[in-house]
Structures are given as structure tokens and as C-alpha cells.
Write a protein that holds these residues in place. Structure first.
Motif, mmCIF file in Angstrom:
data_model
loop_
_atom_site.group_PDB
_atom_site.id
_atom_site.type_symbol
_atom_site.label_atom_id
_atom_site.label_comp_id
_atom_site.label_asym_id
_atom_site.label_seq_id
_atom_site.Cartn_x
_atom_site.Cartn_y
_atom_site.Cartn_z
ATOM 1 N N GLU B 146 -9.295 -0.899 4.237
ATOM 2 C CA GLU B 146 -10.262 -1.169 3.182
ATOM 3 C C GLU B 146 -9.595 -2.116 2.179
ATOM 4 O O GLU B 146 -10.189 -3.055 1.695
ATOM 5 C CB GLU B 146 -10.640 0.159 2.506
ATOM 6 N N LYS B 147 -8.318 -1.791 1.855
ATOM 7 C CA LYS B 147 -7.512 -2.700 1.021
ATOM 8 C C LYS B 147 -6.052 -2.551 1.424
ATOM 9 O O LYS B 147 -5.660 -1.589 2.079
ATOM 10 C CB LYS B 147 -7.724 -2.405 -0.459
ATOM 11 N N GLY B 148 -5.231 -3.526 0.987
ATOM 12 C CA GLY B 148 -3.813 -3.504 1.352
ATOM 13 C C GLY B 148 -3.616 -3.960 2.779
ATOM 14 O O GLY B 148 -4.343 -4.822 3.277
ATOM 15 N N ARG B 149 -2.674 -3.317 3.483
ATOM 16 C CA ARG B 149 -2.373 -3.733 4.861
ATOM 17 C C ARG B 149 -1.942 -2.525 5.677
ATOM 18 O O ARG B 149 -1.681 -1.454 5.128
ATOM 19 C CB ARG B 149 -1.254 -4.784 4.842
ATOM 20 N N LEU B 150 -1.862 -2.707 6.990
ATOM 21 C CA LEU B 150 -1.317 -1.680 7.870
ATOM 22 C C LEU B 150 0.202 -1.844 7.887
ATOM 23 O O LEU B 150 0.711 -2.870 7.462
ATOM 24 C CB LEU B 150 -1.873 -1.875 9.287
ATOM 25 N N PHE B 151 0.917 -0.827 8.369
ATOM 26 C CA PHE B 151 2.367 -1.067 8.443
ATOM 27 C C PHE B 151 2.675 -1.888 9.697
ATOM 28 O O PHE B 151 1.886 -1.945 10.641
ATOM 29 C CB PHE B 151 3.203 0.210 8.329
ATOM 30 N N THR B 152 3.802 -2.567 9.649
ATOM 31 C CA THR B 152 4.122 -3.592 10.653
ATOM 32 C C THR B 152 5.121 -3.051 11.673
ATOM 33 O O THR B 152 5.828 -2.069 11.398
ATOM 34 C CB THR B 152 4.732 -4.818 9.974
ATOM 35 N N PRO B 153 5.240 -3.697 12.836
ATOM 36 C CA PRO B 153 6.244 -3.275 13.822
ATOM 37 C C PRO B 153 7.667 -3.218 13.253
ATOM 38 O O PRO B 153 8.380 -2.254 13.560
ATOM 39 C CB PRO B 153 6.096 -4.326 14.917
ATOM 40 N N PRO B 154 8.099 -4.186 12.431
ATOM 41 C CA PRO B 154 9.450 -4.026 11.866
ATOM 42 C C PRO B 154 9.586 -2.764 11.008
ATOM 43 O O PRO B 154 10.569 -2.039 11.137
ATOM 44 C CB PRO B 154 9.618 -5.290 11.016
#
Lengths: 234, 421
Positions: B146-154
Motif C-alpha cells: 500500500e505504501k513503502g516497499r517489500l524487503f529485498t533479497p539482500p
């Protein structure tokens, strides 16, 4: 006006009540011609109701023969009798026997319904017949909203609507006061004058006197037959 | 006698005797009402299970590897003991499954627990669905922010203490505040020990709605190797390994590959059965199919009982009604009604009476189904097919119940019937 409407040949009717066998009719030979006005009289237990049931095709004889309008009736099954009652017999009962929830018009339509007459024609014929008995303005009334005399007129209209061979009236004035009774009897007289064959079952002499022929029963046999019209071959 | 006339006559009678008619057909009303309500709910569940539930829980085109089946039917103790002896799944299992795949697929591990979130200013949320997973989880489940971001593979690999919150959890913790970049404390019990960790909020998931009344938005998702690990998967175990293919046609290959890998990992000889589960949305629906089949077998039984009882009541009422109208039947016969005319009249009456009952039952049933949908999480789908089945059943009950009284009426001797007082 010639021709036999009713011919019975030694019809008998036995009822079994417990172990006892009651011989209600012991062989009544009766011939009624077209446009006769016949009264059947007799004390209770004389067999006049049984004879009426027989003539009206409500019942069949234990033995003997019965021709109605030339058709043998004695051996017929239920549904065939129903058809004959529908076409040939017009019943008028002492207690009127109208359907209480149906209008006068619907009551008169009933025989036509069972004759399979389409609804429009049925309605027209029933209206004409109610007009003839003087109830054109009471067609939408239910029996409870009609006087005794009016109820019996509806019954007469119902009896005649299908053009039966016989009008079979069982004590038609029994539940009416004498003035109203006279009215009904005048109506029957008028019908007779128009050519209707009438069989009247009664125990009242002054009612029977309206008929032109009186058959009296006693113990299941004819005890007298007065005023019989002389018809060749009868 | 034409049927319309019979129906009108019967309706007249019903109108004249409303209460008696109502009681006469109460069995039919209840039977049909039951039928419509239950079938609507079961049908609704069916649709829901197939369209929403399977997708939400198992994901599209996804094979889920688990240690024990997600649904167990009547397992005895020995069965359970065997289940409990099965080896747990590990990160290494997931890695190997990924390596062995020869078709493109996404793989994620999932471990879950219940816990509590504490935000700033003393706000907290109980009963939060905690998920420790890997970055591909969001793609497999088709979750978006909805806002922000998902966490990344690193972040995933290093086990960064970042968290993506469910919509409701974020709302309850932060309200009008922007949750992004804020700290949230996660608390959970693992094997009786309370464990806590502090995370930075990087994103908020889009609203997912509810499943059987449970919120899908009261949750927190963090990397599997983050501080969440001891709360959801102690000792490096995982609950599920998700493998998602490109489309439904990829599923059998994925299944075979994952099965082969797991059997090798667990040193199973060819004669030995799997000591792990491979579930797909279709498999998971087989349990629901079983339930709905049972419902569809058991319910007609109950409905049938109501209808049989209802039929008997109608039969009795009609016997009384025929007896009351002996004289009328005698008159009708004197005027030329044949047996079949009388039979037909009474049958039409019975059919009209119970048909009216069926209509009432259908209406009440629809009302109840709508009420169930409005006031409970159970979905309900009213199906025209079952409405017609209900109506047909109702009318048939009337006809069948009417046979005996109608026959009795049809066989009356007019002489006796006319004398009847």
C-alpha cells in the motif's frame, strides 16, 4: 312428444344390512314417455328413494333392466353412469345441494364443466339458464346470500343447463314454506309446458297433484299408477 | 375440469382457512426452507473455497511442501505418532529443491507463529500473524504494498530486521502516523520462552480482507533470517516451502521434482511412502469436496424427513377436508363428475396447498441465506436450480400426499355421499 324416456324391466334392489337382506325394490315395471309429468309417491320404506336413485343412475339394480332414453343402464360402471347423469339427468334435491363456496353462476356451470364445454360457452349457457329461472341479477351471489326459493331456482337452473332427458326432483319443496314451494312448483309446471319430462318424488299429495300421473309404491312394488297417458305400444 | 379452475378453487380454500392451511404445510415450509438455506450456504462456501480460499491459502500454481498435511481426517493415534516422527523441513531442503528444478519457478520458505506487536506511544496489537520468509514470498502470494516497499533479497540474505506490516496491524499501531521507518517491537513465545526483537517498518501491505471472519491484514512479514527467526522457526527449521510455476501446466513437473528432491534428502527407498506432504490448491480442495459431498448427502436426508412428515400432515388434513366435503363430492358426482374429475380436483388442491407452502419456504430460505451472508462470514449463493428443485419437491409432496385422500373421494358412492350429513 312420443318415445320412452324411462323403461324398467323388473329391477330389484337388495341391501345387506348385517346378516339381513332388505328388498328395497322387488321388480317395478315402469315406462315413462317424453314430456310426461310423473310423481312417485309412497310412505318411507316403500322404495321410492331407491327407485329414484335407480332412475337417476346414481345406483344400479341388483337384477333386472333399465333403459334410459333407449340406452341400457343396468350394467354400466361408475364413470359411464357419471356420463349419463351428466347428459340425461337433472337433479333437484330437497336440500338444494349447491356448493356453498361457489357463486350461483358457478354452481350452474358445474354440469357443463364435467361435460367438457369450453369456458366461454359454459358461462353464456349458465347465464341464459339463470335468466330463465328469474335470477339474472343474482348470478354472482353465493348460496348463503340467497333465499330458499332462490337457491332452489339455482338448483333447477343447474339441473336443466345441460338439456337433460329427465328433470328428477326429490321433494323439491320439502325445505320451503308453502308460498315459495308453490313458486317452485309453478316453475316446474312451466318447464313441463315447454316440453320437459319431469319425475317428482314426494310424499305430499298436493305436490303430487301437480303431476299428470302418480305412481305409488308400497313395499318395493307399484301399488297404483294413476293418470297414465295412453300411448300406443306402452 | 381444467387445472386453472382447480388451482383457483384451492387458493380460495387456502384464503378462507389461512391458519389451518399454514399448519397443514408447515412441514413442507420447513423442509424447503432448510433445503434452500443450507444449499445456498454450501454452494456459497463451494464457490468461495474454489475462488478465494484456495488462492489465498495455497496460492496460484503453487506446490506447498510441508511436514504434515494441513487437514487430517480421522487420523488415529498411531497415524499422529507417525506424523510426529517425520523429519522437519529445513532451509537446505528449500535450497536443494530450487537447485534441482529444471523449469523456471519461484521458491520461498515460510515459517509462522502468533505474536504481539508494540508500536510507539504504548500502542500494541495482539494475535498478530507473524511470517518469516524469503523475498519471493511476496511474488508467489501476489502481495503488493500500500505504501513503502517489500524487503529485498539482500535484506533477506543478511537477515535485516525490517518488517512489512499488514494493513490492519499498521493502522492499529500507527493510526494517522506514517509507519515507514518507524520501529516496532515484535514479541512471541517459542517453546514457552518469550522472545522479542525490534524491527524497522519498510512497507505496509494492501488490504486483503478476511477469511472465515479472520483478518488477513493483522500481520507482520520479516526476512526468515532476521530477529524473527527464533520466534517462528527455531533451530533453522521451516514450516513450508512454496514452489510456484509459471502456470497450472507446470504444477505436475514441479511436484515431481520437489518430491524427488525430498525423497533423496530423506533417504527414502522406493518402497517407502513419502514422509512429507506436497499440497496444491486442487489437493486442498479435495478435503472441501469431501465435506461438501457429505453435506449434500446428509442434508437431503434431513430435508426428506421434513417433507415426509409434512406430506403426512397434508394427507391427514386432506382426509379431513375430503370427509367434510363428502356431500359436495356427492353433488359433483350426481352432476356428472367422473372418478378422475374428483381425483384430479383433490390432487390439484394438494399440489396447490403444498406448492404455496414451498413458495413460502423458498422465500424464507432465501431470506435466511441472505441473513447468513449479511451477518456471518459464511458466504451464501442462492442458486435458481435449487429453488426449482425446492418448488418441485413441494408440489410433488402435495400430489403424493393427496393420492390417498383423492382416491377415497373419487371412489365415494354418490348415493351414500348425497345422504351424508
Amino acid at each position: 312428444m312420443n318415445g320412452e324416456v324411462i323403461r324398467t324391466e323388473k329391477p330389484t334392489k337388495n341391501y345387506e344390512i348385517g346378516a339381513e337382506v332388505v328388498h328395497a325394490l322387488r321388480g317395478v315395471d315402469l315406462v315413462v314417455n317424453r314430456n310426461e309429468y310423473l310423481a312417485i309417491m309412497g310412505p318411507s320404506g316403500s322404495g321410492k328413494s331407491t327407485l329414484m336413485n335407480l332412475i337417476g343412475c346414481l345406483d344400479t339394480p341388483t337384477a333386472g333392466q333399465y333403459w334410459l332414453n333407449g340406452q341400457p343402464v343396468a350394467g354400466l360402471i361408475d364413470d359411464e353412469l357419471a356420463r349419463i347423469r351428466n347428459r340425461e339427468i337433472g337433479f333437484v334435491f330437497q336440500t338444494f345441494n349447491l356448493l356453498p363456496r361457489a357463486t350461483a353462476l358457478h354452481n350452474v356451470e358445474l354440469p357443463l364443466i364435467y361435460a367438457g364445454v369450453p369456458s366461454r360457452e359454459r358461462r353464456e349457457r349458465a347465464e341464459v339458464m339463470l335468466g330463465k329461472v328469474g335470477l339474472a341479477d343474482r348470478m354472482a351471489h353465493k348460496p348463503a346470500e340467497l333465499s330458499g326459493g332462490q337457491r332452489q331456482r339455482v338448483a333447477v337452473a343447474r339441473a336443466l343447463v345441460n338439456g337433460p332427458a329427465i328433470l328428477l326432483a326429490d321433494e323439491p319443496t320439502g325445505n320451503l314454506d308453502s308460498a315459495t314451494g308453490d313458486e317452485i312448483m309453478n316453475l316446474l309446471d312451466a318447464l313441463f309446458d315447454q316440453g320437459q319430462t319431469i319425475v317428482l318424488v314426494t310424499h305430499e299429495h298436493d305436490i303430487a297433484a301437480r303431476a299428470h300421473r302418480t305412481v305409488t309404491l308400497r313395499d318395493g312394488l307399484i301399488s297404483s299408477d294413476v293418470g297414465r297417458m295412453a300411448v300406443a305400444g306402452a | 375440469m381444467d387445472p386453472m379452475e382447480g388451482i383457483l378453487l384451492a387458493l380460495q380454500q387456502i384464503r378462507a382457512q389461512k391458519l389451518k392451511s399454514f399448519f397443514a404445510v408447515i412441514g413442507v415450509i420447513i423442509g424447503v426452507m432448510f433445503l434452500i438455506t443450507v444449499v445456498s450456504v454450501v454452494e456459497g462456501m463451494n464457490r468461495y473455497m474454489k475462488e478465494d480460499f484456495a488462492k489465498t491459502v495455497f496460492g496460484l500454481n503453487t506446490v506447498t511442501v510441508t511436514r504434515t498435511p494441513s487437514v487430517v481426517f480421522n487420523g488415529d493415534r498411531e497415524y499422529w505418532r507417525r506424523l510426529m516422527r517425520r523429519p522437519r523441513l529445513t532451509f537446505a531442503d528449500a535450497d536443494l529443491i530450487r537447485e534441482q528444478l529444471d523449469v523456471p519457478a519461484l521458491v520461498a520458505v515460510v515459517s509462522e507463529n502468533n505474536g504481539k506487536l508494540e508500536g510507539p506511544n504504548g500502542t500494541s496489537v495482539e494475535n498478530v500473524w507473524l511470517t518469516g520468509t524469503t523475498a519471493d514470498y511476496f511474488r508467489i502470494r501476489q502481495y503488493d504494498v500500500e505504501k513503502g516497499r517489500l524487503f529485498t533479497p539482500p535484506e533477506d540474505r543478511v537477515g535485516a530486521n525490517v518488517v512489512v506490516l499488514g494493513f490492519d496491524a499498521a493502522d492499529k499501531l500507527f493510526g494517522v502516523l506514517d509507519p515507514l521507518g518507524r520501529r516496532v517491537k515484535i514479541l512471541a513465545n517459542q517453546s514457552g520462552n518469550p522472545i522479542t526483537g525490534v524491527f524497522t517498518v519498510v512497507g505496509v501491505l494492501k488490504k486483503q480482507g478476511t477469511l472465515f471472519g479472520m483478518s488477513l491484514d493483522n500481520r507482520a512479514v520479516a526476512p526468515a533470517h532476521s530477529a524473527l527467526a527464533p520466534m517462528v522457526n527455531p533451530h533453522g527449521f521451516v514450516d513450508q516451502i512454496l514452489v510456484q510455476g509459471d502456470g497450472p501446466e507446470a504444477i505436475p513437473a514441479l511436484k515431481m521434482s520437489a518430491e524427488a528432491t525430498m525423497r533423496t534428502r530423506h533417504h527414502l527407498r522406493p518402497a517407502m511412502v513419502n514422509d512429507f506432504e506436497l499440497e496444491t490448491a486442487d489437493d486442498s480442495l479435495s478435503f472441501w469436496d469431501k465435506i461438501s459431498k457429505i453435506l449434500f448427502i446428509a442434508f437431503p436426508g434431513l430435508v426428506a424427513i421434513a417433507l415426509v412428515v409434512g406430506g403426512m400432515v397434508i394427507m391427514n388434513i386432506m382426509l379431513v377436508s375430503v370427509a367434510e366435503r363428502t356431500r359436495e363430492i356427492g353433488v359433483r358426482k350426481a352432476l356428472g363428475a367422473r372418478r378422475r374429475d374428483v381425483l384430479f380436483q383433490i390432487l390439484v388442491e394438494g399440489a396447490t396447498l403444498s406448492g404455496a407452502g414451498a413458495i413460502l419456504g423458498i422465500l424464507i430460505g432465501i431470506g435466511l441465506a441472505l441473513a447468513v451472508r449479511a451477518f456471518s462470514p459464511l458466504p451464501a449463493a442462492i442458486s435458481p436450480l435449487w429453488i426449482s428443485v425446492g418448488a418441485l419437491l413441494g408440489v410433488s409432496v402435495g400430489v403424493i400426499a393427496g393420492i390417498y385422500p383423492a382416491n377415497r373421494a373419487a371412489r365415494m358412492d354418490p348415493v351414500v355421499a348425497l345422504r351424508y350429513e
